[in-house]
Design a protein around this motif. Structure first.
Motif, PDB file in Angstrom:
ATOM      1  N   HIS A  56       0.818  -1.213   0.000  1.00 19.15           N
ATOM      2  CA  HIS A  56       0.000   0.000   0.000  1.00 19.15           C
ATOM      3  C   HIS A  56       0.854   1.268   0.000  1.00 19.15           C
ATOM      4  CE1 HIS A  56      -3.671  -2.307   0.644  1.00 19.15           C
ATOM      5  NE2 HIS A  56      -3.041  -2.980   1.605  1.00 19.15           N
ATOM      6  N   TRP A  69      -4.589  -5.771  -3.651  1.00 15.89           N
ATOM      7  CA  TRP A  69      -5.973  -6.103  -3.295  1.00 15.89           C
ATOM      8  C   TRP A  69      -6.309  -7.561  -3.602  1.00 15.89           C
ATOM      9  CZ3 TRP A  69      -7.425  -2.623  -0.150  1.00 15.89           C
ATOM     10  CH2 TRP A  69      -7.031  -1.287  -0.319  1.00 15.89           C
ATOM     11  N   LEU A  74      -5.124 -10.785   1.225  1.00 16.90           N
ATOM     12  CA  LEU A  74      -5.837  -9.992   2.229  1.00 16.90           C
ATOM     13  C   LEU A  74      -6.396 -10.878   3.343  1.00 16.90           C
ATOM     14  CD1 LEU A  74      -7.718  -7.374   0.024  1.00 16.90           C
ATOM     15  CD2 LEU A  74      -5.716  -6.994   1.475  1.00 16.90           C
TER      16      LEU A  74
END
Length: 346
Positions: A56, A69, A74
């Motif tokens: 990020h 993503w 995740l």
């Protein structure tokens, strides 16, 4: 923009993530069975979490941007975050105090001189100061970025206060005055490589946890009050330590003015930021969402916990006459590097 190289794994969790990031996103990944037994403050889990979070920020060289993503990654990151957060909660009690009580220790200089900045001022040598800067480079080369996620998650006075502080952190509109740039100047003045992420493999888990805490709070809207607490803790508590570090550089005869300037800039800026954080950001958030006070207190105290763990690691290593960095290569770096011109010990 320079992207750092992927780090060397430190165990099965980080090995799984680093191996996955070498492939295209969507390739799938297996979750190691040891995940549930991993030390939440240990090298493997903290590096694995740091690698996930770095996607990020600037990511890593050659890594598919879609990993940021990727659902499988995740899900694994969420389990790592859960382990880290549970460990923090096990060590931090946020239910026994209001925000004023939680902030009070940050406003008082302790009588003992046992902290890292005191050590560097009173006893430290150039090699130890350089090590300290290497540790902190993981945050300061992206200084204020983790806190920027607060902006869309706040309103009113709290939002305006954060933006005002962040504007200063980013140099007031002048790229050469951005605090990350000033830290890079400090690193170069000490003869260090200021390339973003250059020393990731040498920095141990206690410092990774400091940065991971910021990212954990910043990336989740539900933890916005914890992120405010973390931001308040570093802005309110930093001026005395920054002043000592500037004095330590003078004692060590470090001649490059860019080195001390990073710290003297923080003495002045963070004295102003202290008032903004207390009166506008913290007070503004609690005015709008008073039920978040315990989360805010948790953010303050969790920040103290990870910082105390880092300080204990540094001081234990230095008091034993060894490097605080990782690996034999790190030891060679600490003992054999050439100080910046004009640097030395009295």
């Amino acid at each position: 923009m320079t992207e750092p190289e992927l780090p060397a794994p430190r165990g099965p969790l980080s090995r799984t993530i680093v191996a996955a990031l070498r492939n295209p996103a969507g390739s799938g990944m297996q979750t190691p069975e040891v995940e549930v037994d991993a030390d939440p403050f240990g090298e493997d889990l903290q590096l694995a979490l740091y690698a996930c979070y770095e996607l990020h920020y600037r990511s890593f060289a050659g890594v598919d941007a879609r990993w940021e993503w990727d659902p499988d990654l995740l899900r694994l990151r969420g389990r790592l975050e859960g382990a880290f957060l549970r460990a923090l909660r096990a060590h931090v009690d946020a239910a026994d105090a209001g925000v004023d009580d939680a902030l009070a220790p940050l406003l008082i200089e302790p009588l003992d001189r046992g902290g890292v900045s005191h050590h560097l001022l009173d006893h430290g040598n150039v090699e130890q100061f350089r090590e300290y800067v290497v540790h902190r480079s993981l945050y300061h080369l992206k200084e204020a970025d983790p806190q920027a996620w607060l902006i869309p998650r706040l309103t009113g006075r709290a939002k305006a206060g954060v933006i005002t502080v962040e504007f200063d952190e980013y140099g007031g509109g002048r790229a050469e005055r951005m605090h990350a740039r000033l830290f890079a100047d400090l690193m170069r003045g000490l003869g260090l490589d200021a390339t973003y992420g250059c020393y990731l493999d040498r920095v141990p888990a206690p410092m990774l946890a400091v940065v991971n805490l910021m990212s954990l709070f910043g990336l989740h809207r539900e933890h916005r009050a914890m992120a405010v607490g973390q931001f308040a803790a570093i802005e309110i508590g930093s001026p005395p330590g920054a002043a000592r570090l500037a004095q330590a550089l003078r004692r060590l005869d470090v001649a490059d003015p860019a080195c001390a300037f990073f710290y003297t800039e923080h003495v002045e800026a963070d004295a102003v930021h202290e008032q903004l954080m207390r009166r506008e950001v913290v007070a503004g958030l609690l005015e709008e969402e008073p039920d978040l006070e315990s989360d805010l207190v948790f953010g303050i105290r969790a920040t103290g916990l990870v910082e105390d763990r880092l300080a204990a690691h540094l001081l234990a290593a230095w008091n034993e006459g060894r490097s605080s960095l990782r690996s034999r290569e790190a030891d060679a770096f600490a003992s054999g590097a050439t100080p910046a011109p004009g640097a030395g010990t009295r």
